[in-house]
Motif scaffolding. Structure first.
Motif, PDB file in Angstrom:
ATOM      1  N   LYS A 141      14.674  -5.593  -1.649  1.00  0.00           N
ATOM      2  CA  LYS A 141      14.179  -6.258  -0.440  1.00  0.00           C
ATOM      3  C   LYS A 141      13.797  -7.693  -0.780  1.00  0.00           C
ATOM      4  N   LYS A 142      14.401  -8.615  -0.068  1.00  0.00           N
ATOM      5  CA  LYS A 142      14.264 -10.044  -0.391  1.00  0.00           C
ATOM      6  C   LYS A 142      12.848 -10.581  -0.190  1.00  0.00           C
ATOM      7  N   ASP A 143      12.082 -10.021   0.768  1.00  0.00           N
ATOM      8  CA  ASP A 143      10.758 -10.574   1.044  1.00  0.00           C
ATOM      9  C   ASP A 143       9.657 -10.036   0.118  1.00  0.00           C
ATOM     10  N   MET A 144       9.987  -9.161  -0.804  1.00  0.00           N
ATOM     11  CA  MET A 144       8.988  -8.627  -1.727  1.00  0.00           C
ATOM     12  C   MET A 144       8.721  -9.641  -2.843  1.00  0.00           C
ATOM     13  N   ARG A 145       7.446  -9.807  -3.182  1.00  0.00           N
ATOM     14  CA  ARG A 145       7.052 -10.785  -4.197  1.00  0.00           C
ATOM     15  C   ARG A 145       6.154 -10.198  -5.288  1.00  0.00           C
ATOM     16  N   ARG A 146       5.429  -9.125  -4.948  1.00  0.00           N
ATOM     17  CA  ARG A 146       4.458  -8.538  -5.886  1.00  0.00           C
ATOM     18  C   ARG A 146       4.778  -7.074  -6.114  1.00  0.00           C
ATOM     19  N   MET A 147       4.337  -6.554  -7.252  1.00  0.00           N
ATOM     20  CA  MET A 147       4.602  -5.154  -7.564  1.00  0.00           C
ATOM     21  C   MET A 147       3.459  -4.533  -8.349  1.00  0.00           C
ATOM     22  N   GLY A 148       3.419  -3.226  -8.271  1.00  0.00           N
ATOM     23  CA  GLY A 148       2.554  -2.413  -9.115  1.00  0.00           C
ATOM     24  C   GLY A 148       3.351  -1.180  -9.491  1.00  0.00           C
ATOM     25  N   ILE A 149       3.227  -0.724 -10.705  1.00  0.00           N
ATOM     26  CA  ILE A 149       3.961   0.458 -11.158  1.00  0.00           C
ATOM     27  C   ILE A 149       3.034   1.284 -12.034  1.00  0.00           C
ATOM     28  N   ALA A 150       3.200   2.602 -11.970  1.00  0.00           N
ATOM     29  CA  ALA A 150       2.336   3.480 -12.760  1.00  0.00           C
ATOM     30  C   ALA A 150       3.021   4.825 -12.978  1.00  0.00           C
ATOM     31  N   THR A 151       2.525   5.525 -14.001  1.00  0.00           N
ATOM     32  CA  THR A 151       2.977   6.876 -14.294  1.00  0.00           C
ATOM     33  C   THR A 151       1.762   7.773 -14.480  1.00  0.00           C
ATOM     34  N   ALA A 152       2.001   9.058 -14.304  1.00  0.00           N
ATOM     35  CA  ALA A 152       0.988  10.066 -14.608  1.00  0.00           C
ATOM     36  C   ALA A 152       1.696  11.228 -15.280  1.00  0.00           C
ATOM     37  N   ALA A 154       1.660  15.162 -16.400  1.00  0.00           N
ATOM     38  CA  ALA A 154       1.075  16.467 -16.092  1.00  0.00           C
ATOM     39  C   ALA A 154       1.902  17.529 -16.814  1.00  0.00           C
ATOM     40  N   PRO A 155       1.516  17.897 -18.037  1.00  0.00           N
ATOM     41  CA  PRO A 155       2.341  18.775 -18.861  1.00  0.00           C
ATOM     42  C   PRO A 155       2.582  20.156 -18.274  1.00  0.00           C
ATOM     43  N   GLY A 156       1.700  20.653 -17.442  1.00  0.00           N
ATOM     44  CA  GLY A 156       1.857  21.997 -16.893  1.00  0.00           C
ATOM     45  C   GLY A 156       2.698  22.063 -15.632  1.00  0.00           C
ATOM     46  N   THR A 157       3.325  20.965 -15.259  1.00  0.00           N
ATOM     47  CA  THR A 157       4.110  20.930 -14.026  1.00  0.00           C
ATOM     48  C   THR A 157       5.609  20.896 -14.325  1.00  0.00           C
ATOM     49  N   LYS A 158       6.390  21.099 -13.295  1.00  0.00           N
ATOM     50  CA  LYS A 158       7.846  21.120 -13.426  1.00  0.00           C
ATOM     51  C   LYS A 158       8.392  19.798 -13.954  1.00  0.00           C
ATOM     52  N   TYR A 159       7.916  18.667 -13.421  1.00  0.00           N
ATOM     53  CA  TYR A 159       8.501  17.362 -13.724  1.00  0.00           C
ATOM     54  C   TYR A 159       7.843  16.622 -14.877  1.00  0.00           C
ATOM     55  N   LYS A 160       6.629  16.946 -15.204  1.00  0.00           N
ATOM     56  CA  LYS A 160       5.862  16.357 -16.308  1.00  0.00           C
ATOM     57  C   LYS A 160       5.419  14.907 -16.079  1.00  0.00           C
ATOM     58  N   VAL A 161       6.360  13.982 -15.808  1.00  0.00           N
ATOM     59  CA  VAL A 161       6.015  12.565 -15.649  1.00  0.00           C
ATOM     60  C   VAL A 161       6.306  12.148 -14.208  1.00  0.00           C
ATOM     61  N   TYR A 162       5.293  11.571 -13.551  1.00  0.00           N
ATOM     62  CA  TYR A 162       5.390  11.150 -12.149  1.00  0.00           C
ATOM     63  C   TYR A 162       5.303   9.628 -12.089  1.00  0.00           C
ATOM     64  N   TRP A 163       6.130   9.031 -11.232  1.00  0.00           N
ATOM     65  CA  TRP A 163       6.269   7.585 -11.148  1.00  0.00           C
ATOM     66  C   TRP A 163       5.964   7.086  -9.742  1.00  0.00           C
ATOM     67  N   ALA A 164       5.313   5.939  -9.659  1.00  0.00           N
ATOM     68  CA  ALA A 164       5.119   5.253  -8.379  1.00  0.00           C
ATOM     69  C   ALA A 164       5.318   3.752  -8.593  1.00  0.00           C
ATOM     70  N   LEU A 165       6.117   3.149  -7.725  1.00  0.00           N
ATOM     71  CA  LEU A 165       6.364   1.708  -7.715  1.00  0.00           C
ATOM     72  C   LEU A 165       6.055   1.218  -6.310  1.00  0.00           C
ATOM     73  N   VAL A 166       5.189   0.215  -6.209  1.00  0.00           N
ATOM     74  CA  VAL A 166       4.827  -0.364  -4.926  1.00  0.00           C
ATOM     75  C   VAL A 166       5.224  -1.840  -4.941  1.00  0.00           C
ATOM     76  N   LEU A 167       5.919  -2.268  -3.892  1.00  0.00           N
ATOM     77  CA  LEU A 167       6.322  -3.664  -3.753  1.00  0.00           C
ATOM     78  C   LEU A 167       5.777  -4.192  -2.443  1.00  0.00           C
ATOM     79  N   THR A 168       5.258  -5.421  -2.453  1.00  0.00           N
ATOM     80  CA  THR A 168       4.766  -6.035  -1.222  1.00  0.00           C
ATOM     81  C   THR A 168       5.208  -7.492  -1.173  1.00  0.00           C
ATOM     82  N   ASP A 169       5.039  -8.060   0.051  1.00  0.00           N
ATOM     83  CA  ASP A 169       5.382  -9.478   0.210  1.00  0.00           C
ATOM     84  C   ASP A 169       4.269 -10.363  -0.263  1.00  0.00           C
TER      85      ASP A 169
END
Length: 169
Positions: A141-152, A154-169
């Protein structure tokens, strides 16, 4: 007689090399780029600067501007990754993104979010987002300028590593 000179020459060469030093110089192996680091422990976190560089280069190659890491967006991304890890599922949650961002002191005009799970490295998560049409569209998206990214993690879960990326203008 010729063989004698050859043996003396080899012995002299061996002595000369031995006098140069006990150990040969060691060349340090290059360290692995952080986007290949496995994030399979709670203490391990994604390198947000490496993520910014990777996503910004991808954006530049597609005509979009570079991003900057925003600490408030990183906190919002961490909250989302943590929530998914607690639930053991990939989700944008019940609360709209705009509301969640306001809870972290961000009032963007536009915002998008990519979530995923099961990827152990930044390189894998980025590739997954790039291969998904809606996630890819968010990253470009061309109007995005800032970001935040993180992981969590959780060893007892199906996926283990969870990701979130947030982009804003």
């Amino acid at each position: 007689m010729f063989g004698l000179f050859r043996n003396v020459g080899l012995a002299s060469l061996a002595l000369a090399l031995a006098a140069c030093g006990a150990e040969p110089a060691r060349i340090a192996a290059p360290s692995q780029p952080t986007f290949y680091n496995k994030l399979n422990a709670a203490s391990l976190k994604v390198d947000s600067n490496a993520a910014r560089d990777m996503i910004s280069l991808y954006r530049a190659n597609n005509g979009a501007s570079a991003l900057v890491v925003d600490p408030a967006l990183t906190r919002a991304a961490q909250a989302q990754a943590d929530a998914m890890a607690r639930e053991g599922e990939v989700s944008h949650g019940r609360t709209p993104l705009g509301t969640r961002l306001k809870q972290h002191g961000v009032d963007p005009g536009a915002a998008v979010e990519n979530v995923s799970a099961g990827y152990y490295t930044l390189a894998e998560a980025f590739s997954g987002w790039r291969e998904s049409r809606p996630h890819n569209a968010n990253m470009l998206k061309k109007d995005m300028r800032r970001m935040g990214i993180a992981t969590a993690f959780a060893p007892g879960t199906k996926y283990k590593v969870y990701w979130a990326l947030v982009l804003t203008d």
